[in-house]
Design a protein around this motif. Structure first.
Motif, PDB file in Angstrom:
ATOM      1  N   LEU A   3      10.824  32.914 135.304  1.00 20.59           N
ATOM      2  CA  LEU A   3       9.849  32.020 135.902  1.00 20.59           C
ATOM      3  C   LEU A   3      10.637  30.863 136.487  1.00 20.59           C
ATOM      4  N   ILE A   4      10.285  30.462 137.708  1.00 22.44           N
ATOM      5  CA  ILE A   4      10.998  29.370 138.366  1.00 22.44           C
ATOM      6  C   ILE A   4      10.011  28.246 138.609  1.00 22.44           C
ATOM      7  N   THR A   5      10.375  27.039 138.164  1.00 21.80           N
ATOM      8  CA  THR A   5       9.516  25.873 138.354  1.00 21.80           C
ATOM      9  C   THR A   5      10.290  24.811 139.132  1.00 21.80           C
ATOM     10  N   ALA A   6       9.554  24.107 139.979  1.00 15.60           N
ATOM     11  CA  ALA A   6      10.160  23.046 140.791  1.00 15.60           C
ATOM     12  C   ALA A   6       9.440  21.738 140.500  1.00 15.60           C
ATOM     13  N   TYR A   7      10.165  20.645 140.621  1.00 15.19           N
ATOM     14  CA  TYR A   7       9.646  19.344 140.219  1.00 15.19           C
ATOM     15  C   TYR A   7       9.767  18.324 141.349  1.00 15.19           C
ATOM     16  N   GLN A   8       8.900  17.336 141.291  1.00 12.36           N
ATOM     17  CA  GLN A   8       8.892  16.239 142.260  1.00 12.36           C
ATOM     18  C   GLN A   8      10.249  15.551 142.320  1.00 12.36           C
ATOM     19  N   VAL A  12      15.001  22.037 139.782  1.00  7.81           N
ATOM     20  CA  VAL A  12      14.427  23.368 139.600  1.00  7.81           C
ATOM     21  C   VAL A  12      14.915  23.898 138.260  1.00  7.81           C
ATOM     22  N   ALA A  13      14.014  24.568 137.542  1.00  9.84           N
ATOM     23  CA  ALA A  13      14.382  25.216 136.282  1.00  9.84           C
ATOM     24  C   ALA A  13      14.064  26.700 136.384  1.00  9.84           C
ATOM     25  N   VAL A  14      14.996  27.531 135.926  1.00  7.52           N
ATOM     26  CA  VAL A  14      14.783  28.971 135.837  1.00  7.52           C
ATOM     27  C   VAL A  14      14.632  29.290 134.358  1.00  7.52           C
ATOM     28  N   TRP A  15      13.478  29.840 134.003  1.00  6.43           N
ATOM     29  CA  TRP A  15      13.128  30.120 132.615  1.00  6.43           C
ATOM     30  C   TRP A  15      13.197  31.615 132.343  1.00  6.43           C
ATOM     31  N   ARG A  16      13.692  31.985 131.180  1.00  2.00           N
ATOM     32  CA  ARG A  16      13.581  33.363 130.694  1.00  2.00           C
ATOM     33  C   ARG A  16      12.232  33.431 129.999  1.00  2.00           C
ATOM     34  N   ARG A  18      10.561  35.698 128.232  1.00  3.99           N
ATOM     35  CA  ARG A  18      10.491  36.240 126.854  1.00  3.99           C
ATOM     36  C   ARG A  18      10.886  35.215 125.800  1.00  3.99           C
ATOM     37  N   SER A  19      11.957  34.495 126.073  1.00  2.00           N
ATOM     38  CA  SER A  19      12.463  33.560 125.072  1.00  2.00           C
ATOM     39  C   SER A  19      11.885  32.157 125.244  1.00  2.00           C
ATOM     40  N   GLY A  20      11.375  31.857 126.424  1.00  2.00           N
ATOM     41  CA  GLY A  20      10.882  30.511 126.689  1.00  2.00           C
ATOM     42  C   GLY A  20      11.998  29.496 126.897  1.00  2.00           C
ATOM     43  N   GLN A  21      13.204  29.974 127.148  1.00  2.32           N
ATOM     44  CA  GLN A  21      14.363  29.105 127.315  1.00  2.32           C
ATOM     45  C   GLN A  21      14.714  28.919 128.791  1.00  2.32           C
ATOM     46  N   VAL A  22      15.183  27.734 129.121  1.00  4.70           N
ATOM     47  CA  VAL A  22      15.709  27.476 130.465  1.00  4.70           C
ATOM     48  C   VAL A  22      17.107  28.080 130.525  1.00  4.70           C
ATOM     49  N   ILE A  23      17.330  28.964 131.520  1.00  2.00           N
ATOM     50  CA  ILE A  23      18.653  29.594 131.640  1.00  2.00           C
ATOM     51  C   ILE A  23      19.504  28.949 132.735  1.00  2.00           C
ATOM     52  N   HIS A  24      18.840  28.309 133.715  1.00  2.00           N
ATOM     53  CA  HIS A  24      19.581  27.605 134.763  1.00  2.00           C
ATOM     54  C   HIS A  24      18.784  26.384 135.206  1.00  2.00           C
ATOM     55  N   ARG A  25      19.510  25.332 135.529  1.00  2.13           N
ATOM     56  CA  ARG A  25      18.907  24.128 136.118  1.00  2.13           C
ATOM     57  C   ARG A  25      19.625  23.831 137.417  1.00  2.13           C
ATOM     58  N   PHE A  26      18.845  23.475 138.410  1.00  5.73           N
ATOM     59  CA  PHE A  26      19.393  23.046 139.690  1.00  5.73           C
ATOM     60  C   PHE A  26      18.966  21.601 139.884  1.00  5.73           C
ATOM     61  N   SER A  27      19.935  20.755 140.174  1.00  8.67           N
ATOM     62  CA  SER A  27      19.646  19.333 140.408  1.00  8.67           C
ATOM     63  C   SER A  27      20.699  18.809 141.382  1.00  8.67           C
ATOM     64  N   ASN A  28      20.692  17.514 141.601  1.00  6.83           N
ATOM     65  CA  ASN A  28      21.687  16.928 142.505  1.00  6.83           C
ATOM     66  C   ASN A  28      23.111  17.107 141.988  1.00  6.83           C
ATOM     67  N   ASP A  29      23.275  17.475 140.721  1.00  5.78           N
ATOM     68  CA  ASP A  29      24.606  17.706 140.150  1.00  5.78           C
ATOM     69  C   ASP A  29      25.080  19.139 140.328  1.00  5.78           C
ATOM     70  N   THR A  30      24.204  20.054 140.782  1.00  3.95           N
ATOM     71  CA  THR A  30      24.567  21.462 140.915  1.00  3.95           C
ATOM     72  C   THR A  30      25.427  21.646 142.158  1.00  3.95           C
ATOM     73  N   CYS A  68      18.867  30.164 146.604  1.00  4.62           N
ATOM     74  CA  CYS A  68      19.579  30.140 145.326  1.00  4.62           C
ATOM     75  C   CYS A  68      19.424  31.471 144.604  1.00  4.62           C
ATOM     76  N   ASN A  69      20.309  31.692 143.617  1.00  2.00           N
ATOM     77  CA  ASN A  69      20.275  32.902 142.807  1.00  2.00           C
ATOM     78  C   ASN A  69      19.774  32.552 141.414  1.00  2.00           C
ATOM     79  N   SER A  70      18.702  33.207 140.974  1.00  2.00           N
ATOM     80  CA  SER A  70      18.115  32.892 139.668  1.00  2.00           C
ATOM     81  C   SER A  70      18.844  33.556 138.515  1.00  2.00           C
ATOM     82  N   GLU A  71      19.684  34.543 138.782  1.00  2.98           N
ATOM     83  CA  GLU A  71      20.424  35.218 137.704  1.00  2.98           C
ATOM     84  C   GLU A  71      21.729  34.512 137.367  1.00  2.98           C
ATOM     85  N   ASN A  72      22.481  34.104 138.393  1.00  5.13           N
ATOM     86  CA  ASN A  72      23.783  33.480 138.102  1.00  5.13           C
ATOM     87  C   ASN A  72      23.786  31.962 138.271  1.00  5.13           C
ATOM     88  N   GLY A  73      22.662  31.395 138.714  1.00  5.87           N
ATOM     89  CA  GLY A  73      22.557  29.942 138.822  1.00  5.87           C
ATOM     90  C   GLY A  73      23.313  29.326 139.980  1.00  5.87           C
TER      91      GLY A  73
END
Length: 190
Positions: A3-8, A12-16, A18-30, A68-73
């Motif tokens: 699941l991919i969520t985007a914020y104001q 951006v957060a990429v969530w797994r 099944r586990s409910g865990q964030v697997i990748h974050r995209f921000s100005n530091d990425t 962007c790639n949601s698998e490798n971040g």
């Protein structure tokens, strides 16, 4: 599945799921050192996932579009900027390497994301405020991708994106069209 969520905030957060865990974050530091590319967005207002590849697009208030790639971040590409907010991003279903971005600058771009090139520019006389992509199966089993755009002038336009041709210009109201939904057969637009 993810699941991919985007914020104001432009993150951006990429969530797994099944586990409910964030697997990748995209921000100005990425930062992607291989491509010397930094993910930097000011308020993401549109996002879309590819239907068969681990890719997603983001569109922001400042006109930036990132692939962007949601698998490798990784940040794969920064597409050329719109001159206004990017209100819609989406991937075509038939032409799987094609994507569409629509902005308040009145421009809809059809992209070949494999070659990082513009295939078509669909000009609008006013700001594009909403859009939808739909693959339609015709009576002879031929499928085709169509773009439906809603604009500040109250028009809904139907485009054949394979050739960049305007098929229909529908006038319903004088106010902006903020939302569009298209039936699965493409015959109904709400």
């Amino acid at each position: 599945r993810n699941l991919i969520t985007a914020y104001q905030s432009g993150e951006v957060a990429v969530w797994r799921i099944r586990s409910g865990q964030v697997i990748h974050r995209f921000s100005n530091d990425t930062y992607n050192p291989k491509r010397m590319l930094r993910f930097a967005s000011n308020g993401i207002v549109s996002i879309a996932s590819h239907h068969s590849k681990p890719l997603f697009l983001t569109g922001s208030q400042d006109g930036d579009v990132f692939l962007c790639n949601s698998e490798n971040g990784e940040v794969h590409e920064k597409l050329p900027k719109h001159q206004g907010s990017v209100e819609f991003v989406g991937f075509c279903q038939k032409a799987q390497s094609w994507a569409v971005t629509c902005g308040t600058d009145g421009q809809a771009f059809v992209w070949d994301i494999d070659h990082k090139s513009v295939i078509a520019v669909l000009e609008h006389p006013s700001q594009i405020s909403s859009a939808a992509l739909r693959q339609i199966r015709h009576y002879d089993n031929f499928t085709q991708d169509y773009l439906y755009t809603g604009a500040a002038d109250g028009h809904v336009r139907v485009w054949d994106i394979a050739n960049g041709r305007l098929l229909h210009d529908l006038i319903g109201f004088e106010d902006s069209v903020w939302c569009i939904s298209v039936s699965s057969d493409g015959h109904g637009i709400v």
